[in-house]
Scaffold this motif. Structure first.
Motif, PDB file in Angstrom:
ATOM      1  N   VAL A  81       0.833  -1.206   0.000  1.00  0.00           N
ATOM      2  CA  VAL A  81       0.000   0.000   0.000  1.00  0.00           C
ATOM      3  C   VAL A  81       0.871   1.262   0.000  1.00  0.00           C
ATOM      4  O   VAL A  81       0.604   2.214  -0.746  1.00  0.00           O
ATOM      5  CB  VAL A  81      -0.980  -0.008   1.192  1.00  0.00           C
ATOM      6  N   LEU A  82       1.920   1.281   0.813  1.00  0.00           N
ATOM      7  CA  LEU A  82       2.794   2.456   0.860  1.00  0.00           C
ATOM      8  C   LEU A  82       3.535   2.657  -0.458  1.00  0.00           C
ATOM      9  O   LEU A  82       3.709   3.789  -0.920  1.00  0.00           O
ATOM     10  CB  LEU A  82       3.783   2.346   2.026  1.00  0.00           C
ATOM     11  N   ARG A  83       3.960   1.574  -1.104  1.00  0.00           N
ATOM     12  CA  ARG A  83       4.634   1.702  -2.397  1.00  0.00           C
ATOM     13  C   ARG A  83       3.664   2.200  -3.473  1.00  0.00           C
ATOM     14  O   ARG A  83       4.045   2.978  -4.337  1.00  0.00           O
ATOM     15  CB  ARG A  83       5.257   0.367  -2.818  1.00  0.00           C
ATOM     16  N   ILE A  84       2.433   1.757  -3.410  1.00  0.00           N
ATOM     17  CA  ILE A  84       1.430   2.234  -4.372  1.00  0.00           C
ATOM     18  C   ILE A  84       1.199   3.731  -4.169  1.00  0.00           C
ATOM     19  O   ILE A  84       1.191   4.508  -5.132  1.00  0.00           O
ATOM     20  CB  ILE A  84       0.114   1.436  -4.240  1.00  0.00           C
ATOM     21  N   ALA A  85       1.024   4.147  -2.922  1.00  0.00           N
ATOM     22  CA  ALA A  85       0.812   5.571  -2.628  1.00  0.00           C
ATOM     23  C   ALA A  85       1.991   6.397  -3.133  1.00  0.00           C
ATOM     24  O   ALA A  85       1.806   7.456  -3.749  1.00  0.00           O
ATOM     25  CB  ALA A  85       0.607   5.786  -1.132  1.00  0.00           C
ATOM     26  N   HIS A  86       3.194   5.919  -2.913  1.00  0.00           N
ATOM     27  CA  HIS A  86       4.386   6.637  -3.383  1.00  0.00           C
ATOM     28  C   HIS A  86       4.384   6.714  -4.911  1.00  0.00           C
ATOM     29  O   HIS A  86       4.713   7.751  -5.490  1.00  0.00           O
ATOM     30  CB  HIS A  86       5.657   5.947  -2.887  1.00  0.00           C
ATOM     31  N   GLY A  87       3.982   5.637  -5.556  1.00  0.00           N
ATOM     32  CA  GLY A  87       3.954   5.596  -7.015  1.00  0.00           C
ATOM     33  C   GLY A  87       2.930   6.531  -7.632  1.00  0.00           C
ATOM     34  O   GLY A  87       3.049   6.911  -8.795  1.00  0.00           O
ATOM     35  N   LEU A  88       1.917   6.918  -6.853  1.00  0.00           N
ATOM     36  CA  LEU A  88       0.918   7.851  -7.363  1.00  0.00           C
ATOM     37  C   LEU A  88       1.487   9.265  -7.474  1.00  0.00           C
ATOM     38  O   LEU A  88       0.958  10.086  -8.213  1.00  0.00           O
ATOM     39  CB  LEU A  88      -0.322   7.857  -6.473  1.00  0.00           C
ATOM     40  N   GLY A  89       2.554   9.519  -6.739  1.00  0.00           N
ATOM     41  CA  GLY A  89       3.204  10.823  -6.813  1.00  0.00           C
ATOM     42  C   GLY A  89       2.393  11.916  -6.148  1.00  0.00           C
ATOM     43  O   GLY A  89       1.420  11.663  -5.440  1.00  0.00           O
ATOM     44  N   GLY A  90       2.800  13.143  -6.404  1.00  0.00           N
ATOM     45  CA  GLY A  90       2.103  14.299  -5.842  1.00  0.00           C
ATOM     46  C   GLY A  90       1.996  14.212  -4.331  1.00  0.00           C
ATOM     47  O   GLY A  90       2.899  13.748  -3.637  1.00  0.00           O
ATOM     48  N   GLY A  91       0.868  14.672  -3.823  1.00  0.00           N
ATOM     49  CA  GLY A  91       0.627  14.674  -2.390  1.00  0.00           C
ATOM     50  C   GLY A  91       0.574  13.292  -1.767  1.00  0.00           C
ATOM     51  O   GLY A  91       0.741  13.153  -0.552  1.00  0.00           O
ATOM     52  N   TRP A  92       0.344  12.272  -2.580  1.00  0.00           N
ATOM     53  CA  TRP A  92       0.269  10.910  -2.042  1.00  0.00           C
ATOM     54  C   TRP A  92       1.625  10.425  -1.558  1.00  0.00           C
ATOM     55  O   TRP A  92       1.698   9.474  -0.783  1.00  0.00           O
ATOM     56  CB  TRP A  92      -0.343   9.956  -3.069  1.00  0.00           C
ATOM     57  N   ARG A  93       2.692  11.089  -1.970  1.00  0.00           N
ATOM     58  CA  ARG A  93       4.016  10.719  -1.463  1.00  0.00           C
ATOM     59  C   ARG A  93       4.133  11.016   0.026  1.00  0.00           C
ATOM     60  O   ARG A  93       5.010  10.488   0.696  1.00  0.00           O
ATOM     61  CB  ARG A  93       5.101  11.446  -2.235  1.00  0.00           C
ATOM     62  N   LEU A  94       3.238  11.854   0.540  1.00  0.00           N
ATOM     63  CA  LEU A  94       3.248  12.127   1.977  1.00  0.00           C
ATOM     64  C   LEU A  94       2.912  10.879   2.795  1.00  0.00           C
ATOM     65  O   LEU A  94       3.198  10.825   3.993  1.00  0.00           O
ATOM     66  CB  LEU A  94       2.273  13.251   2.320  1.00  0.00           C
ATOM     67  N   ALA A  95       2.335   9.906   2.151  1.00  0.00           N
ATOM     68  CA  ALA A  95       2.061   8.644   2.846  1.00  0.00           C
ATOM     69  C   ALA A  95       3.354   7.985   3.313  1.00  0.00           C
ATOM     70  O   ALA A  95       3.327   7.079   4.151  1.00  0.00           O
ATOM     71  CB  ALA A  95       1.280   7.694   1.940  1.00  0.00           C
TER      72      ALA A  95
END
Length: 139
Positions: A81-95
């Motif tokens: 889940v954390l790698r997916i959030a990071h892969g979405l970029g933008g503000g989702w990298r805050l995950a």
């Protein structure tokens, strides 16, 4: 065979929470970095077999409701889940703040939600069918 540059999200095809997660990723990923396959599908089973996991290794009751195949490696639980959030970029990298928690804690929370996902969010009788516009993103 799938595009080697695309990361593949394997998800529980009958889980409403997982459907919502897939729809969320699709909405946040207009470039199409991620592709998808229901865990119950022959495509997902072939990908898991290629990773050395037999279909019986992931029973339907297993809390691994979302897996990520990226760069030839299979990620599960909170790491996926954390790698997916990071892969979405933008503000989702805050995950990435989630990485500060010890993995056993993150995974315990993941397993708790996964264990109760059908009770809280429900399930469908069959796997979701993508719209014609999204069909190319599903294996």
């Amino acid at each position: 065979m799938p595009d080697s540059a695309a990361d593949i999200i394997l998800f529980d095809g009958v889980c409403n929470l997982c459907h919502g997660f897939v729809q969320f990723v699709i909405g946040q990923d207009p470039a199409g970095r991620f592709r998808f396959a229901a865990l119950q599908s022959p495509a997902a089973q072939a990908l898991l077999a290629a990773q050395g996991l037999a279909p019986a290794a992931l029973p339907a009751s297993d809390p691994d409701s979302v897996l990520l195949l990226s760069g030839g490696r299979l990620y599960s639980h909170s790491t996926a889940v954390l790698r997916i959030a990071h892969g979405l970029g933008g503000g989702w990298r805050l995950a990435a703040v989630g990485w500060v928690l010890p993995r056993p804690w993150r995974d315990a929370l993941y397993r708790f939600v996964a264990r109760h996902r059908y009770r809280w969010f429900g399930r469908q009788e069959s796997c979701m069918l993508p719209s014609p516009a999204l069909r190319s993103r599903f294996l």
